[in-house]
Enzyme design. Structure first.
Site, PDB file in Angstrom:
ATOM      1  N   GLY A 169      19.852  29.192  54.155  1.00 20.69           N
ATOM      2  CA  GLY A 169      18.957  28.168  54.662  1.00 20.69           C
ATOM      3  C   GLY A 169      18.903  26.980  53.722  1.00 20.69           C
ATOM      4  O   GLY A 169      19.895  26.620  53.085  1.00 20.69           O
ATOM      5  N   GLY A 404      52.595   5.738  48.654  1.00 18.96           N
ATOM      6  CA  GLY A 404      51.204   5.513  48.292  1.00 18.96           C
ATOM      7  C   GLY A 404      50.689   6.602  47.367  1.00 18.96           C
ATOM      8  O   GLY A 404      49.811   6.352  46.524  1.00 18.96           O
TER       9      GLY A 404
END
Lengths: 510, 666
Positions: A169, A404
């Site tokens: 949670g 790149g």
């Protein structure tokens, strides 16, 4: 007077027993140690100084006022790891299942504030059923108080979370914002919603282990940075990590005596790169042979294995290593590897840890999966992280540095301090075959001509010298002397000072 | 003397020959295939000639290519090493035709000894003891009994066309001979369609003992005593020694003289080896003669002081042998262990790949001991699948056998090999095996002592304590170093304690470590104290320690909270903990390794070429399940037992890593 001393001892004894002998045994029965035992293993012998031993909750609903155990489900304090100060909180599953109450949160917040003020890492040991439901919103508020401190401490002191039981949670978001999360195999799990809720909402049937066990988070989600066999090993390995980290962002990384000659030559590295440019080799061999004493603390070993991240020491001092791994996906960059490495580079930069980059990258992974997943923005994270980093940066190109991806991998253009290449390096826009097929499209039908053009391209670009002519490579080095060259490079950078322009904060493509 | 010789070989033997040539001032020429471009023998040679693709049948054994290399470099002589062209009479003839000297015996001798039947006949004629037997056809059972009695029990009744144990019977008496003859005959008829049977003496407790001979072109011949090579795995020698612990002086002399007689009978000139099989009563029988330098020649060199390669070269150059038989004494004891790139934990499967670490023990030779390592590989080199998996021959010498064995144990422990699977732990196990140390081995040693393969060594408490003491002392050094990291809280440094618990194999010891400037004394809780010294520092992968006055060499690796220690064939996780850590560690659950008995795991990294079965199919023991190609070699994986295929996880074309699950059984 004697009685009062005795009262103190009695109270302490009671506090030390946490939820009682029976629950301690139950904890052991699950193969887990208690909160205090874990602290014992984490810290130097007899170095733990506890805070708030007698804190108890203030809840009066649902009969809670009848049960007010000392400590309120979390042990907090400070101690030392090999003589260096750290702050620690350890949730006690034997007390209310380690659930987080307002006061439990306050205890955590107190040591986090101390850690920030005094410049020492925070180690959180999580073993908690979640919010103290009886306290309602007070518990939620407690979580948020902790979250806010996690955020403020980020980049100021190292924060390490060790998940040694349930963490579910809202509770997951505190570890999520710390620098490293480690888990214990078979006895810990983390998820936002548990298997029961998952079944109700999505009809998926899944076990807690499958949903959020160590394997899931180290291999699939990358939420966790590592997993250990058991509690004893986990604490030993966290100590090992602490030994590598500076205590805060104002300090240099630690140095310890070393027994490995910085000038050690490794002739076997001359043959690391296979004759066939498409054959893989194990980049970890290079890392281990460059590192002091072949000691490597790997981060996210089981996730995005096409890039390797972790810590080594050179001349006794911590260095972060990022390296393409040709053994997996040819070492290409993709969404996962870019994210993994970017986060690691940013951690190093935040804590003044120099970065060593080994490059063998054929480019970015092509495909719809990557483009739909946003490889443009994820790839940019690594580019951004390297470009903004102001710590010493030394890069060694071992083989391919194409397109790149060459720019991304700590190139000279991204303020690399030392950019070395092995003679086997190929720095080019792409592989010779692909390049030829574009440049000489007209000759595509003629295999012989294409082969000739390919050879020409290889001769021209499949080497480090074109880049070296332009100064993009500072020096072409012998593989065997890599350790020596890299060690000397970092030594020369000890006084490096580089600051980025003032800004509130940057806007890295998250 | 020759000015330049070519070595028509590769690997350790090429390097070995070059060493002697260099010592004699002779230039050397190497030949190499594609796979050996960066090999050690190429680096060592003065010149090197490329002779073709990796497979030996396209390079090293192509006579024309070798001849071209000779012409190209002007080599005056050729040393063939062993294997490849070393016993090929056509090669020797080709050399002769070009006027190039062959550093080996004359063509006639190679030819004579190259044929099993001819060589046995020649041996008999030269008065060499051969296995008694009857080579002619045997008509019926009664004749079989008669012949068996002549040969003497026990006898082996064999089908002429036999092989693989089929049509083979051992008989210890008349009844068994009668029965054995009949069943062999039937089996042979059924299996081979050829029911011819012969009978020969069955050699019990056989040992492989061979005689080294050396002869020149002037009619002189000597023997350099014996080598015992009984420790073999599937006819592949693993451990050799000289002399043999089994021979007495009389047998040695008889064997030596017969070997010389045979050499002279075929006008032998060079180094050669006459192999014998010796039974439990020291009866010896001729097996064959190898007309070349043997792999295991170093042990002979170590006990005689003769450089066999040098003598071969000198003989080839027409020189006379410089020694007489009376000059050749046995000096001390030598042992050779062959290091193979074979994984003993995986049924000795060949292992290939990059040698990420290769550090042999340091070579030395003095009056008390010697270590010699003949090797053809180097750290960073590649072990390919094309050639013999033997990567080194480690030899030790000492005045006595016991000392030579002890030297070998330490040398094996000091030998670092990483990156590939290798048999070092197995060799260590053999060196500690009571039958070996007693010298009581036969050619069935490995088969009998390791019937289910090798799965590591379990050490005795005495050895474990010595290792525990060393680790406790080493750990103390490591902990003190850890406690000296920068950034400590002044005056609140960590104190490294003296009490430690060492857990290894299945035991743990409480110990108190008291250090001083020479080392440490480790006191166990029962009062035994071991003195430990050594110069190990953290990160060293080899710990050369002295424990209680005895050397102890440990290979040291990293594991969480301790060391991975390899020593004496054992592979141990050693945890060194404070008493409190040890107490808490005992609470940790024991995690069992997953059961893999119902899984077919990929034994090597490779490509699935073919899957032979499908889900639900029942498979029998030995049935092929799938084929994995690794480095162009097809390996058929077979069912270990009868079972039913439950799941198949891989299909043709998949590339798998070691231990990937290929299929699961019910």
């Amino acid at each position: 007077m004697k009685d009062i001393l005795q009262v103190l001892e009695d109270r302490r004894a009671e506090a030390r027993l946490g939820g009682g002998q029976k629950r301690i045994e139950a904890q052991h029965g699950k193969g887990k140690l208690t909160a205090r035992e874990r602290i014992e293993l984490l810290l130097d012998e007899d170095s733990f100084e506890e805070f708030d031993m007698f804190v108890a909750h203030r809840c009066t609903d649902f009969g809670m006022e009848k049960q007010r155990p000392y400590g309120d489900g979390v042990i907090t304090g400070w101690g030392t790891v090999n003589g260096r100060q750290v702050y620690v909180f350890s949730q006690d599953f034997t007390v209310f299942g380690g659930s987080l109450s307002e006061t439990h949160a306050q205890k955590i917040c107190k040591i986090m504030d101390m850690a920030m003020q005094n410049g020492a890492p925070v180690i959180g040991i999580n073993d908690s059923g979640g919010a103290r439901i009886q306290e309602g919103v007070a518990s939620l508020a407690g979580y948020a108080e902790v979250f806010q401190r996690n955020i403020m401490a980020s980049g100021v002191v190292p924060q390490i979370s060790v998940i040694m039981g349930p963490c579910a949670g809202g509770a997951v978001y505190s570890p999520a914002m710390t620098d490293f999360i480690f888990m214990v195999k078979d006895s810990s799990y983390m998820f936002v919603t548990g298997p029961d809720v998952v079944k109700t909402v999505t009809n998926e049937v899944v076990t807690a282990e499958e949903l959020g066990g160590a394997s899931t988070h180290t291999k699939k989600s990358s939420v966790a940075d590592g997993a250990f066999e058991n509690d004893v090993e986990a604490m030993a390995e966290v100590r090992r990590l602490i030994d590598l980290l500076p205590l805060n962002n104002r300090e240099k990384p630690p140095v310890r005596p070393f027994f490995d000659e910085p000038g050690r030559v490794e002739p076997s590295l001359d043959t690391l790169i296979p004759e066939n440019a498409n054959s893989p080799y194990d980049m970890k061999e290079l890392i281990l042979k460059v590192a002091d004493e072949a000691d490597f603390y790997e981060i996210q070993e089981d996730f995005a294995k096409n890039i390797i991240t972790g810590f080594i020491r050179l001349e006794g001092q911590t260095v972060g290593v990022v390296a393409n791994q040709p053994m997996v996906l040819a070492g290409c960059l993709d969404i996962d590897s870019s994210r993994k490495a970017a986060r690691f580079v940013r951690f190093c930069d935040a804590f003044e840890i120099p970065i060593l980059t080994f490059v063998d990258v054929p480019g970015f992974l092509p495909g719809t999966g990557q483009e739909y997943g946003g490889v443009i923005k994820h790839g940019a994270k690594l580019l951004f992280a390297y470009g903004e980093a102001t710590v010493p940066k030394v890069t060694v190109i071992t083989r391919k540095a194409y397109g790149g991806a060459y720019d991304v991998m700590a190139s000279k253009h991204l303020r690399g301090d030392f950019n070395y290449a092995w003679p086997t390096a190929e720095i080019a826009v792409m592989g010779a075959k692909g390049a030829t097929e574009i440049i000489h499209r007209a000759d595509l039908g003629d295999a012989e001509k294409i082969a000739g053009h390919t050879k020409d391209y290889e001769d021209r670009f499949a080497n480090p010298f074109v880049a070296a002519e332009r100064g993009f490579i500072d020096e072409v080095i012998q593989p065997r002397s890599t350790r020596k060259r890299v060690s000397r490079a970092f030594a020369s950078l000890r006084g490096k000072k580089l600051t980025n322009p003032w800004k509130k904060h940057d806007n890295i493509p998250l | 003397m020759f000015k330049k010789i070519l070595i028509a070989n590769r690997g350790e033997i090429a390097c070995r020959v070059m060493k002697t040539a260099r010592k004699m001032g002779i230039k050397t020429v190497a030949i190499y295939s594609d796979a050996d471009r960066h090999a050690l023998h190429v680096k060592m040679a003065d010149e090197a000639v490329h002779i073709g693709p990796a497979p030996a049948n396209q390079s090293y054994i192509v006579i024309d290519k070798v001849m071209d290399a000779i012409r190209q470099t002007g080599a005056e002589a050729v040393h063939p090493g062993y294997g490849f062209l070393s016993e090929n009479p056509k090669f020797a003839q080709a050399l002769e035709a070009e006027g190039v000297a062959f550093i080996g015996p004359p063509v006639g001798a190679i030819e004579a000894m190259g044929d099993k039947i001819t060589s046995k006949k020649l041996a008999q004629e030269a008065g060499v003891s051969t296995v008694p037997g009857y080579m002619g056809l045997i008509e019926d059972a009664e004749e079989a009994v008669k012949i068996s009695n002549e040969v003497g029990y026990p006898v082996m009744i064999k089908a002429s066309a036999g092989g693989g144990g089929k049509g083979m019977r051992i008989a210890w008496n008349d009844a068994e001979a009668r029965e054995g003859f009949q069943s062999s005959k039937n089996e042979a008829a059924n299996s081979f369609g050829d029911d011819r049977i012969f009978i020969e003496k069955f050699v019990t407790q056989p040992r492989h003992i061979e005689i080294q001979v050396l002869a020149d072109t002037h009619g002189n011949a000597v023997y350099l005593h014996e080598r015992e090579c009984s420790i073999q795995r599937r006819n592949q020698k693993v451990v050799e020694e000289a002399p043999s612990p089994f021979l007495d002086e009389a047998t040695r002399k008889a064997m030596g003289e017969q070997a010389v007689a045979l050499a002279q009978a075929v006008d032998y000139a060079s180094a050669g080896t006459v192999e014998f099989i010796v039974d439990g009563e020291r009866n010896f029988y001729f097996l064959e003669m190898n007309t070349r330098l043997q792999v295991e020649h170093p042990v002979t060199e170590l006990i005689t002081g003769v450089d066999l390669v040098e003598q071969m070269i000198r003989v080839a150059a027409g020189e006379k042998l410089p020694m007489a038989q009376s000059d050749l004494k046995i000096h001390g004891w030598a042992i050779e262990n062959r290091l193979y790139a074979e994984d003993p934990y995986r049924g000795f499967l060949p292992s290939i790949g990059r040698l990420t670490r290769y550090r042999p023990p340091e070579e030395h030779a003095d009056a008390g001991s010697a270590v010699r390592n003949d090797t053809g590989v180097f750290e960073g080199g590649e072990i390919s699948m094309y050639y013999d998996p033997m990567i080194a021959k480690l030899c030790t010498w000492a005045p006595t056998r016991t000392q030579a064995i002890e030297e070998m144990r330490v040398a094996l422990d000091s030998f670092e090999v990483e990156g590939i699977g290798h048999n070092l732990p197995f060799l260590s196990a053999v060196m500690d095996h009571p039958k070996f140390t007693a010298g009581e081995m036969t050619t069935a040693f490995i088969e009998e002592e390791y019937p289910d393969g090798f799965d590591g060594v379990t050490l005795h408490t005495v050895d474990l304590r010595r290792i525990a003491a060393a680790c406790a002392a080493m750990n103390r050094v490591a902990e003190i170093r850890r406690a000296r990291v920068s950034g400590r809280l002044d005056n609140h440094e960590r104190h490294v304690g003296e009490k430690w618990n060492v857990a290894l194999q299945d035991v743990d010891f409480d110990a108190v470590v008291s250090a001083d400037h020479d080392g440490a004394t480790v006191m166990f809780d029962d009062g035994e104290a071991l003195r430990v010294s050594g110069d190990w520092t953290p990160g060293d992968t080899l710990a050369k320690m002295v424990v209680d006055g005895q050397p102890l060499v440990l290979k040291v690796g990293k594991i969480s909270g301790g060391f991975r220690i390899r020593s004496r064939g054992a592979d141990l996780k050693v945890h060194v903990r404070t008493p409190r850590q040890a107490e808490l560690a005992k609470l940790m659950p024991v995690k069992l390794a997953p059961d893999t008995s119902k899984l077919l795991l990929c034994p090597m990294p490779g490509l699935i070429v073919k899957v032979d079965v499908e889900v639900g199919q029942e498979v029998q023991e030995g049935q092929p399940l799938c084929t994995v190609e690794a480095m162009k070699m097809e390996n058929i994986l077979r069912a270990e037992k009868k079972s039913v295929v439950a799941k198949i996880n891989a299909s043709a074309g998949d590339s798998l890593a070691v231990d990937d699950v290929i299929m699961e059984f019910e």
